[in-house]
Enzyme design. Sequence first.
Site, PDB file in Angstrom:
ATOM      1  N   HIS A  36      -3.160  -5.098   1.462  1.00 61.52           N
ATOM      2  CA  HIS A  36      -2.530  -5.377   2.773  1.00 61.52           C
ATOM      3  C   HIS A  36      -2.586  -6.857   3.134  1.00 61.52           C
ATOM      4  CE1 HIS A  36      -2.203  -1.253   4.592  1.00 61.52           C
ATOM      5  NE2 HIS A  36      -3.096  -0.984   3.654  1.00 61.52           N
ATOM      6  N   GLU A  61      -0.961  -8.433   5.240  1.00 63.72           N
ATOM      7  CA  GLU A  61      -0.773  -8.633   6.690  1.00 63.72           C
ATOM      8  C   GLU A  61      -2.098  -8.530   7.436  1.00 63.72           C
ATOM      9  OE1 GLU A  61      -0.290  -5.957   5.097  1.00 63.72           O
ATOM     10  OE2 GLU A  61      -0.690  -4.195   6.339  1.00 63.72           O
ATOM     11  N   CYS A 102       0.828  -1.208   0.000  1.00 64.50           N
ATOM     12  CA  CYS A 102       0.000   0.000   0.000  1.00 64.50           C
ATOM     13  C   CYS A 102       0.870   1.270   0.000  1.00 64.50           C
ATOM     14  CB  CYS A 102      -0.988  -0.063   1.156  1.00 64.50           C
ATOM     15  SG  CYS A 102      -2.406   1.000   0.869  1.00 64.50           S
TER      16      CYS A 102
HETATM   17  N1  GLN Z   1      -3.658   6.472   1.319  1.00 64.05           N
HETATM   18  C1  GLN Z   1      -2.330   6.165   1.784  1.00 64.05           C
HETATM   19  C2  GLN Z   1      -1.283   6.945   1.018  1.00 64.05           C
HETATM   20  O1  GLN Z   1      -1.532   7.437  -0.022  1.00 64.05           O
HETATM   21  C3  GLN Z   1      -2.056   4.692   1.664  1.00 64.05           C
HETATM   22  C4  GLN Z   1      -3.032   3.922   2.513  1.00 64.05           C
HETATM   23  C5  GLN Z   1      -2.480   2.651   3.089  1.00 64.05           C
HETATM   24  O2  GLN Z   1      -1.270   2.425   3.128  1.00 64.05           O
HETATM   25  N2  GLN Z   1      -3.371   1.850   3.593  1.00 64.05           N
HETATM   26  O3  GLN Z   1      -0.187   7.050   1.471  1.00 64.05           O
END
Ligand code: GLN
Length: 198
Positions: free
Chosen positions: A174, A176, A78
């Site tokens: 994610h 995890e 992410c």
């Molecule tokens: N929205 C976050 C970003 O742009 C990422 C979200 C996440 O890691 N769950 O950094």
Amino acid sequence: MKIGVLAMQGAFAEHVAMLRRIGAEAVEVRRAEQIEGLAGLIIPGGESTTMLKLADIYRLNEAIKHHAKKGLPIWGTCAGAILLADEVTNAGSNMPVGLGLMRMSVRRNAFGRQVDSFEVKLTVDGLDGEPFPAVFIRAPIIESALPPAEVLTRLGNGTIVAVRQDNLLATSFHPELSMDDRFHRYFIKMAVEYLARH
Ligand code: GLN
């Protein structure tokens, strides 16, 4: 064999817990010297802007780039995937420059408000068995990936959400946070292969 999890900010504890659950030695990484001797490093989800700023203050960005170029397996989930990308198409003016390690363009917060969190089952190259339950939380999408980066999975509409480029791995979602440990085992395999060569 030690796997580090960058522990500046975000969902690092969940990665550490998952790694320990599957029997790997996990360490929280907060200083550049801690990267030395690791067999792999995970950059968790969180807030990419904040994480980049903190990592810069602690001089971790340069250290991560250095080790990535020497072949250390690094997996960004992410926000971590955003850090690895060589382009953020909607970076805006207050987004610090990322690590620029993977040949892919990402778009932050790409799913909009209504659906900014959801779970979907995905068939992933390299993972055997059932489709993988992927949890997306205000996730980025990978708008494009160029060789040597290879697409591992896409959403039903063709959107790229996981990419591997040699020793580097990026997932928009994610792993995890699901009870499925196959992605972590996949990364451990990358770490074992790295240790065999070093
Ligand atoms: N929205 C976050 C970003 O742009 C990422 C979200 C996440 O890691 N769950 O950094």
